[in-house]
Design an enzyme around this catalytic site. Structure first.
Site, PDB file in Angstrom:
ATOM      1  N   SER A  26       0.821  -1.098   0.026  1.00 54.80           N
ATOM      2  CA  SER A  26      -0.204  -0.162   0.136  1.00 54.80           C
ATOM      3  C   SER A  26       0.774   1.218   0.125  1.00 54.80           C
ATOM      4  O   SER A  26       0.295   2.211  -0.075  1.00 54.80           O
ATOM      5  CB  SER A  26      -1.002  -0.054   0.970  1.00 54.80           C
ATOM      6  OG  SER A  26       0.016  -0.164   2.350  1.00 54.80           O
ATOM      7  N   CYS A  27       2.042   1.134   0.075  1.00 54.71           N
ATOM      8  CA  CYS A  27       2.979   2.294   0.326  1.00 54.71           C
ATOM      9  C   CYS A  27       3.840   2.625  -0.978  1.00 54.71           C
ATOM     10  O   CYS A  27       3.840   3.667  -1.757  1.00 54.71           O
ATOM     11  CB  CYS A  27       3.897   2.111   1.388  1.00 54.71           C
ATOM     12  SG  CYS A  27       2.823   2.010   2.949  1.00 54.71           S
TER      13      CYS A  27
END
Ligand code: UGA
Length: 452
Positions: free
Chosen positions: A277-278
């Site tokens: 997610s990053c």
């Protein structure tokens, strides 16, 4: 201190629970009633190793409460930490949730007499806090920054190790609007003995976070690019190359004649690409910000391009061997973006499965815990897509297997299981963790990323 935390996602909840465990009085706020209910019923809305036990402890001792009531939370705390999502929109970061939170907090500050510090913890592009957030807070509160405090305090938490990373930080970065904001914020981290506190301006704090993630992502793409060169050259193995390169004491020093083996060198291993997610969202947001600011980035742009191609290269290599993938059963070992998590966001497995399906293959995905999340992205139809936790089902009569996630379970699969269960003995090792020689000894054709 009395701290309110806005947003109970993985960053907000970990921050809240960990700060409460250090003795602060924490109020976790979320607009979603079901999330608050879960927390109050002692269930963590997200899975994170060690989080639930610690959360139960701090709730039972009264150090953490959860509510949807933002107004009373801000009124009854000295600091509000914003930890809402900052997804990547079509071509740039989407700051809607940040703007909304700043507006709501600002409106409450209008009626608050005591000094209050607003802290942005969400990952936001440089200048967000000292322009957008500051302006919105000032408009909504009718006050000037300085009357209230403003800080930017990025997180460096790895999924799966977030509690450990929070409790034992390498550094605490506090970007502050003014000295009073900084001094107040510093008290939040009293008791985190060894970590240096870095006092910078707001936009530098924002840039530190992006640079940290962009650097790690670039290391991965660099290793993958070297791997691609190796693949084009007979008898050079990227694994040997990178292992030897990272023995340089500047990467891997020795202490008492023992190699330190810093985790950093794991980001210099070739594989089928990074996800999560990053890294993908943050590097893309930095590229977009950079262009907006007037510099067209070269290296981080390539980091994303290399990463986009990397999973598809597994398919190309398979196609070269099998000639066609139409009607072929392909086992996908691992769906999560990394081991020990059920998170499939931006996982290389998504691009791999989609490409296989486009080419008419039958996909049998296995993962110890990520099947349910993958179902939401590529549903099981039991005609061309199946999911299971049993690798034997996946390997049975398979025409090929691709290892995508280096789960220990897959590394431990006995080589005979590949040779006895599969129809065509072709294994693509997208993480270079399988036993090449052992597989070849039982007749399996081993294709490794970064190896011709
Ligand atoms: C990443 C950063 O590592 C954190 O420092 C940061 O705080 C976080 O993003 C964030 O911005 O919130 P995370 O996404 O949990 O954390 O994942 P990592 O464990 O760093 O893995 C990211 C990618 O790197 C994965 O695709 C993984 O496969 C790859 N990776 C990870 C490696 O190639 N080698 C490793 O040793 C670890």
């Amino acid at each position: 201190m009395k701290i309110s935390i806005i947003g109970t996602g993985y960053v907000g909840l970990v921050t809240g629970v960990c700060l409460a465990s250090k003795g602060h009085d924490v109020i976790c706020v979320d607009q979603k009633q079901e999330v608050i209910d879960k927390i109050n019923n002692l269930i963590t809305p997200i899975y994170e190793s060690g989080l639930e036990e610690l959360m139960i402890k701090v709730i039972k001792t009264g150090k953490l409460v959860a509510t949807t009531d933002l107004k009373s939370s801000v009124m009854n705390s000295e600091i509000s930490i914003i930890a809402v999502g900052t997804p990547f929109g079509n071509d740039k970061i989407d700051l809607r949730h940040i703007e909304k939170s700043a507006w709501e907090i600002g409106s409450i500050l209008m009626d608050k007499e005591h000094y209050h510090v607003v802290c942005v913890k969400s990952t936001v592009i440089p200048t967000t806090t000292d322009t957008l957030v500051k302006n919105v807070l000032e408009s909504a509160s009718g006050k000037k920054a300085g009357d209230f405090g403003l800080t930017m305090n990025p997180e460096f938490l790895r999924e799966g190790k977030a509690v450990e990373d929070f409790m034992y930080p390498d550094r605490i970065v506090i970007g502050a609007y003014d000295n009073r904001s900084f001094e107040t914020m510093k008290h939040v981290y009293e008791g985190f003995f060894d970590a240096p506190i870095i006092n910078v301006n707001l936009r530098t704090a924002e840039m530190i976070k992006y640079t940290a993630n962009a650097l790690l992502a670039t290391l991965i793409s660099f290793a993958n690019e070297i791997g691609s060169i190796c693949e084009k050259t007979k008898d050079i193995d990227v694994k040997e190359v990178m292992e030897s390169v990272t023995l340089d004491k500047r990467f891997n020093p020795r202490i008492n004649n023992q190699l330190v083996n810093p985790e950093m060198i794991n980001y210099l291993k070739a594989g089928c690409g990074f996800g999560g997610s990053c890294f993908p969202k943050d590097v893309k947001a930095l590229i977009s910000y950079s262009k907006w600011a007037g510099y067209v980035p070269q290296i981080i742009d390539a980091t994303i391009r290399v990463n986009k191609e990397q999973p598809l290269k597994m398919i190309n290599r398979l196609e070269e061997i099998l000639r066609t993938l139409k009607g072929k059963k392909v086992a996908i070992l691992g769906l999560a973006f990394k081991p020990d998590t059920d998170d499939v966001r931006e996982s290389p497995s998504i691009a791999i499965i989609n490409s296989l399906l486009e080419k008419g293959a039958l996909v049998y995905g296995i993962d110890p815990i990520a099947n349910q999340n993958m179902q939401k992205i590529i549903p099981e139809d039991r005609k061309s897509v199946w999911y299971s936790t049993d690798y034997k089902e996946a390997l049975k009569d398979a025409d090929a297997a691709i290892l995508v996630t280096s789960w220990a379970e897959f590394i431990d699969i006995p080589t005979q299981d590949f040779s006895q269960l599969m129809k065509t003995l072709v294994v693509v090792d997208g993480r270079r963790v399988l036993n090449k020689k052992g597989l070849e000894d039982v007749g399996v054709m081993y294709i490794g990323v970064g190896l011709s």
